[in-house]
Write a protein that holds these residues in place. Structure first.
Motif, short mmCIF file in Angstrom:
data_model
loop_
_atom_site.label_atom_id
_atom_site.label_comp_id
_atom_site.label_asym_id
_atom_site.label_seq_id
_atom_site.Cartn_x
_atom_site.Cartn_y
_atom_site.Cartn_z
N LYS A 1 0.74 -1.20 -0.03
CA LYS A 1 -0.14 0.03 0.08
C LYS A 1 0.96 1.34 0.03
CE LYS A 1 -4.09 0.57 2.05
NZ LYS A 1 -5.19 0.35 3.25
N ALA A 2 1.87 1.29 0.90
CA ALA A 2 2.65 2.48 0.93
C ALA A 2 3.71 2.53 -0.41
CB ALA A 2 3.94 1.93 2.12
N ARG A 3 3.81 1.61 -1.00
CA ARG A 3 4.48 1.63 -2.20
C ARG A 3 3.74 1.98 -3.22
NH1 ARG A 3 5.13 -3.98 -4.55
NH2 ARG A 3 3.23 -3.30 -5.43
N GLU A 4 2.47 1.76 -3.34
CA GLU A 4 1.56 2.43 -4.31
C GLU A 4 1.41 3.70 -4.16
OE1 GLU A 4 0.86 0.77 -7.12
OE2 GLU A 4 2.27 -1.04 -6.38
N ARG A 5 1.31 4.23 -2.81
CA ARG A 5 0.73 5.55 -2.46
C ARG A 5 1.88 6.40 -2.92
NH1 ARG A 5 -0.89 4.84 3.16
NH2 ARG A 5 1.42 4.90 3.57
N LYS B 1 1.98 9.50 -5.75
CA LYS B 1 2.53 10.81 -5.10
C LYS B 1 3.61 11.34 -6.14
CE LYS B 1 3.94 12.47 -0.85
NZ LYS B 1 4.04 12.04 0.51
N ARG B 2 4.68 10.56 -6.48
CA ARG B 2 5.89 10.95 -7.26
C ARG B 2 5.56 10.53 -8.84
NH1 ARG B 2 10.07 7.84 -3.31
NH2 ARG B 2 9.40 8.65 -1.54
N GLY B 3 4.56 10.08 -9.07
CA GLY B 3 4.11 10.05 -10.42
C GLY B 3 5.08 9.15 -11.06
N LEU B 4 5.74 8.23 -10.55
CA LEU B 4 6.71 7.05 -11.08
C LEU B 4 5.99 6.10 -12.29
CD1 LEU B 4 8.65 6.12 -7.84
CD2 LEU B 4 9.27 7.92 -9.56
N LYS B 5 6.68 5.84 -13.16
CA LYS B 5 6.26 5.16 -14.22
C LYS B 5 6.96 3.91 -14.06
CE LYS B 5 3.62 7.90 -16.57
NZ LYS B 5 3.39 8.72 -15.26
N ARG B 6 7.96 3.76 -13.71
CA ARG B 6 8.64 2.54 -13.67
C ARG B 6 8.49 1.77 -12.44
NH1 ARG B 6 15.02 3.01 -14.08
NH2 ARG B 6 14.76 0.82 -14.10
N ARG B 7 8.57 0.47 -12.52
CA ARG B 7 8.51 -0.46 -11.33
C ARG B 7 9.76 -1.11 -11.28
NH1 ARG B 7 3.39 -1.54 -9.42
NH2 ARG B 7 1.67 -0.67 -10.15
N TYR B 8 10.33 -1.16 -9.76
CA TYR B 8 11.47 -1.58 -9.38
C TYR B 8 11.17 -3.15 -9.01
CZ TYR B 8 13.12 2.96 -9.99
OH TYR B 8 13.53 4.32 -10.68
N PHE B 9 11.10 -4.12 -9.82
CA PHE B 9 10.84 -5.22 -9.45
C PHE B 9 11.57 -6.16 -8.48
CE2 PHE B 9 7.99 -4.69 -12.98
CZ PHE B 9 6.90 -5.07 -12.53
N GLY B 10 13.09 -5.63 -8.37
CA GLY B 10 13.73 -6.10 -7.61
C GLY B 10 13.50 -5.89 -5.91
N THR B 11 12.58 -5.04 -5.78
CA THR B 11 12.32 -4.43 -4.49
C THR B 11 11.56 -5.37 -3.55
OG1 THR B 11 11.92 -2.19 -5.38
CG2 THR B 11 10.86 -2.54 -3.51
#
Ligand SMILES: [Zn+2]
Length: 76
Positions: free
Chosen positions: A49-53, A57-67
């Motif tokens: 949830k926090a990640r998606e929030r 908020k930051r308008g990120l397009k990429r997803r860091y799948f290593g996270t």
């Protein structure tokens, strides 16, 4: 009257919510729901949830799948 929780946070000049979060952190629990935390200060559900929030908020397009949260999502 019920006895109030007495611990190292009781007399700090901070909000009740903040104290709750500090207690949860101390006990390695999710700061939002009190479930056992996977890592850091949140359970998997709230980690996501926090990640998606933050993405929003930051308008990120990429997803860091290593996270961490993605890895945990994959196994569960
Ligand atoms: Zn949680």
């Amino acid at each position: 009257m019920r006895t109030r929780i007495q611990d190292e946070f009781t007399n700090l000049p901070i909000s009740r919510q903040r104290k709750y979060q500090l207690r949860m952190q101390r006990d390695c629990r999710c700061t939002e729901c009190g479930e056992a935390a996977v890592q850091g200060s949140r359970c998997l559900k709230h980690l996501v949830k926090a990640r998606e929030r933050q993405r929003k908020k930051r308008g990120l397009k990429r997803r860091y799948f290593g996270t961490l949260s993605y890895k945990l999502e994959a196994v569960s």
